[in-house]
Design a protein around this motif. Structure first.
Motif, PDB file in Angstrom:
ATOM      1  N   ASN A  99       0.843  -1.204   0.000  1.00 56.83           N
ATOM      2  CA  ASN A  99       0.000   0.000   0.000  1.00 56.83           C
ATOM      3  C   ASN A  99       0.880   1.257   0.000  1.00 56.83           C
ATOM      4  O   ASN A  99       1.619   1.489   0.962  1.00 56.83           O
ATOM      5  CB  ASN A  99      -0.904  -0.017   1.235  1.00 56.83           C
ATOM      6  CG  ASN A  99      -1.935   1.101   1.228  1.00 56.83           C
ATOM      7  OD1 ASN A  99      -1.868   2.011   0.403  1.00 56.83           O
ATOM      8  ND2 ASN A  99      -2.892   1.019   2.149  1.00 56.83           N
ATOM      9  N   PRO A 100       0.818   2.073  -1.055  1.00 52.45           N
ATOM     10  CA  PRO A 100       1.668   3.269  -1.106  1.00 52.45           C
ATOM     11  C   PRO A 100       1.378   4.253   0.027  1.00 52.45           C
ATOM     12  O   PRO A 100       2.237   5.062   0.391  1.00 52.45           O
ATOM     13  CB  PRO A 100       1.352   3.900  -2.465  1.00 52.45           C
ATOM     14  CG  PRO A 100       0.089   3.265  -2.928  1.00 52.45           C
ATOM     15  CD  PRO A 100      -0.016   1.937  -2.262  1.00 52.45           C
ATOM     16  N   ALA A 101       0.196   4.168   0.591  1.00 57.34           N
ATOM     17  CA  ALA A 101      -0.161   5.069   1.702  1.00 57.34           C
ATOM     18  C   ALA A 101       0.712   4.823   2.927  1.00 57.34           C
ATOM     19  O   ALA A 101       0.817   5.689   3.803  1.00 57.34           O
ATOM     20  CB  ALA A 101      -1.629   4.893   2.073  1.00 57.34           C
ATOM     21  N   MET A 102       1.351   3.646   2.996  1.00 55.21           N
ATOM     22  CA  MET A 102       2.193   3.353   4.170  1.00 55.21           C
ATOM     23  C   MET A 102       3.370   4.319   4.266  1.00 55.21           C
ATOM     24  O   MET A 102       3.844   4.627   5.348  1.00 55.21           O
ATOM     25  CB  MET A 102       2.706   1.910   4.132  1.00 55.21           C
ATOM     26  CG  MET A 102       1.631   0.855   4.280  1.00 55.21           C
ATOM     27  SD  MET A 102       0.681   1.043   5.796  1.00 55.21           S
ATOM     28  CE  MET A 102      -0.910   1.535   5.197  1.00 55.21           C
ATOM     29  N   ASP A 103       3.824   4.812   3.124  1.00 57.94           N
ATOM     30  CA  ASP A 103       4.917   5.793   3.119  1.00 57.94           C
ATOM     31  C   ASP A 103       4.404   7.199   3.391  1.00 57.94           C
ATOM     32  O   ASP A 103       5.012   7.959   4.127  1.00 57.94           O
ATOM     33  CB  ASP A 103       5.613   5.805   1.747  1.00 57.94           C
ATOM     34  CG  ASP A 103       6.611   4.677   1.636  1.00 57.94           C
ATOM     35  OD1 ASP A 103       7.043   4.181   2.686  1.00 57.94           O
ATOM     36  OD2 ASP A 103       6.946   4.295   0.504  1.00 57.94           O
ATOM     37  N   GLU A 104       3.309   7.519   2.752  1.00 64.32           N
ATOM     38  CA  GLU A 104       2.855   8.914   2.764  1.00 64.32           C
ATOM     39  C   GLU A 104       1.913   9.245   3.918  1.00 64.32           C
ATOM     40  O   GLU A 104       1.984  10.327   4.491  1.00 64.32           O
ATOM     41  CB  GLU A 104       2.129   9.226   1.435  1.00 64.32           C
ATOM     42  CG  GLU A 104       3.013   9.023   0.219  1.00 64.32           C
ATOM     43  CD  GLU A 104       2.252   8.482  -0.970  1.00 64.32           C
ATOM     44  OE1 GLU A 104       1.012   8.535  -0.963  1.00 64.32           O
ATOM     45  OE2 GLU A 104       2.912   7.986  -1.911  1.00 64.32           O
ATOM     46  N   ALA A 105       1.031   8.349   4.230  1.00 61.47           N
ATOM     47  CA  ALA A 105       0.006   8.645   5.237  1.00 61.47           C
ATOM     48  C   ALA A 105      -0.396   7.374   5.990  1.00 61.47           C
ATOM     49  O   ALA A 105      -1.522   6.888   5.838  1.00 61.47           O
ATOM     50  CB  ALA A 105      -1.217   9.275   4.577  1.00 61.47           C
ATOM     51  N   PRO A 106       0.531   6.833   6.804  1.00 60.21           N
ATOM     52  CA  PRO A 106       0.217   5.555   7.466  1.00 60.21           C
ATOM     53  C   PRO A 106      -0.932   5.635   8.461  1.00 60.21           C
ATOM     54  O   PRO A 106      -1.399   4.606   8.952  1.00 60.21           O
ATOM     55  CB  PRO A 106       1.538   5.202   8.162  1.00 60.21           C
ATOM     56  CG  PRO A 106       2.234   6.503   8.357  1.00 60.21           C
ATOM     57  CD  PRO A 106       1.856   7.346   7.185  1.00 60.21           C
TER      58      PRO A 106
END
Lengths: 151, 153
Positions: free
Chosen positions: A93-100
Motif C-alpha cells: 500500500n503506497p499510503a504506508m509511506d505517505e500517510a500511514p
C-alpha cells in the motif's frame, strides 16, 4: 460490502470484519480473486495508538507463514507483525509511506498493508481464525486489558 | 480597532497544549508550549490550560475568544483544538506532535515525566514551528502603514 461483528468494551467499540481470516496477532487476510490482501484489525490499531511509521517488506519479497512482514511504530509502541500466509508480496500500500494513519482511520479498507500471491491459501487459511473465533479472542483480550487497567 | 491588539501593538497569541497525562506525546506538546511561552516568544504568547477550558473557566474562555490560538495536540483525538473551538475560540493553526515527529524521525521521544534528549529536541523544533506561526499572526495584526498619497507632496 463488508459486514462486521462489533462489541463495546469499556468506552471502546471494536469491529471485526466478517469476510477476513485472522492470525493470533490480529493481522487479517482477505481473499480477493486469487490474491490475498492483508492488514491490521481494528482492535490492534486502537490498542497500538496513532501510527507514525509503517514499514512493510517490499514488493517481490517472499514470506513464509508467521514470518515478519511489517513493523509499525505508533505513539505508544513499536510492533512487529507476522504474515498470516506464505507467498510473494505483489503490492504494498503506497499510503504506508505517505500517510500511514490510514491504518487507524480505515483498518479494513484503505489501511491495508500488502497484497500477497499465496503459495497455498487453502492450507494457510486453516491455520487462521475465522471472524467469530477471532472476535471471541479479541473480546476476551480487550476485557482483560480493561480489567487490568482498572486495578 | 481590532480588539486583539493591545496598547503595545503586540498581539497575544494563546498557546493551548494537550493535557494528556502519562503520554509521551502529551509531554512533548507541553514542553513545546512552555518553550514558546517562556523562551522563544515570551512577549507575544500566553498559555491556557486545556483543563481550564474543559471546566469552563471564564478567564480562559475569554482568552481564547479574544486572541487567536495555536493548539498543540498529542494525538489525533485533537482535544486541544476541539476544546478551543467549543470555547468560542479561533484556531489559527493546529499542530500535532505526531506530524512533526514524522518530519524528524531521528528525534524519537521517550519518557513521560521526563523526556529523553531526542524528545526535548523535538519539543524545541516544534516550538520553533509554533513561533513562526506566532510571528505571522503578529505581522498580520500590525496596523498597516498607508502608502497612498506619498507622492502628493
Amino acid at each position: 460490502m463488508t459486514e462486521y461483528l462489533e462489541t463495546t468494551v469499556d468506552k471502546f467499540i471494536f469491529r471485526v470484519a466478517k469476510d477476513c481470516f485472522y492470525n493470533s496477532e490480529g493481522v487479517w487476510a482477505r481473499l480477493e480473486g486469487d490474491r490475498v490482501k492483508i492488514g491490521l484489525s481494528d482492535f490492534v490499531q486502537q490498542r497500538s495508538g496513532d501510527v507514525a511509521f509503517a514499514e512493510v517488506k517490499p514488493k517481490g519479497k517472499s514470506v513464509n507463514f508467521d514470518e515478519e512482514i511489517a513493523v509499525i511504530e505508533t505513539i505508544k509502541v513499536d510492533i512487529s507483525f507476522s504474515s498470516p500466509l506464505a507467498g510473494t508480496i505483489v503490492e504494498v500500500n503506497p499510503a504506508m509511506d505517505e500517510a500511514p494513519e490510514v491504518i487507524n482511520e480505515d483498518p479494513y479498507g484503505e489501511g491495508w498493508l500488502a497484497v500477497i500471491e499465496p503459495d497455498d491459501w487453502e492450507f494457510d487459511r486453516q491455520r487462521l481464525f475465522d471472524a467469530p473465533q477471532y472476535f471471541s479472542r479479541m473480546k476476551q483480550e480487550a476485557e482483560e486489558e480493561v480489567a487490568e487497567g482498572n486495578e | 480597532m481590532n480588539k486583539a491588539i493591545k496598547s503595545d501593538n503586540k498581539q497575544k497569541v494563546v498557546i493551548v497544549p494537550c493535557s494528556g497525562i502519562g503520554k509521551t506525546y502529551g509531554t512533548v506538546s507541553r514542553e513545546a508550549a512552555y518553550e514558546v511561552v517562556e523562551n522563544v516568544r515570551p512577549g507575544q504568547t500566553h498559555l491556557v490550560a486545556l483543563s481550564l477550558l474543559v471546566l469552563g473557566d471564564e478567564k480562559s474562555r475569554e482568552s481564547v475568544s479574544q486572541y487567536p490560538s495555536v493548539t498543540i495536540d498529542g494525538c489525533k483525538l485533537a482535544c486541544a483544538t476541539k476544546m478551543v473551538e467549543e470555547s468560542g475560540g479561533t484556531v489559527a493553526k493546529d499542530f500535532a506532535v505526531l506530524d512533526v515527529y514524522r518530519n524528524h524521525r531521528k528525534l524519537k521521544p521517550k519518557g513521560i515525566a521526563e523526556l529523553n534528549e531526542a524528545g526535548i529536541k523535538l519539543a524545541q523544533v516544534l516550538a520553533e514551528e509554533v513561533a513562526e506561526v506566532v510571528d505571522r499572526l503578529d505581522f498580520d495584526a500590525q496596523p498597516k502603514q498607508s502608502t497612498e498619497g506619498c507622492n502628493n507632496g
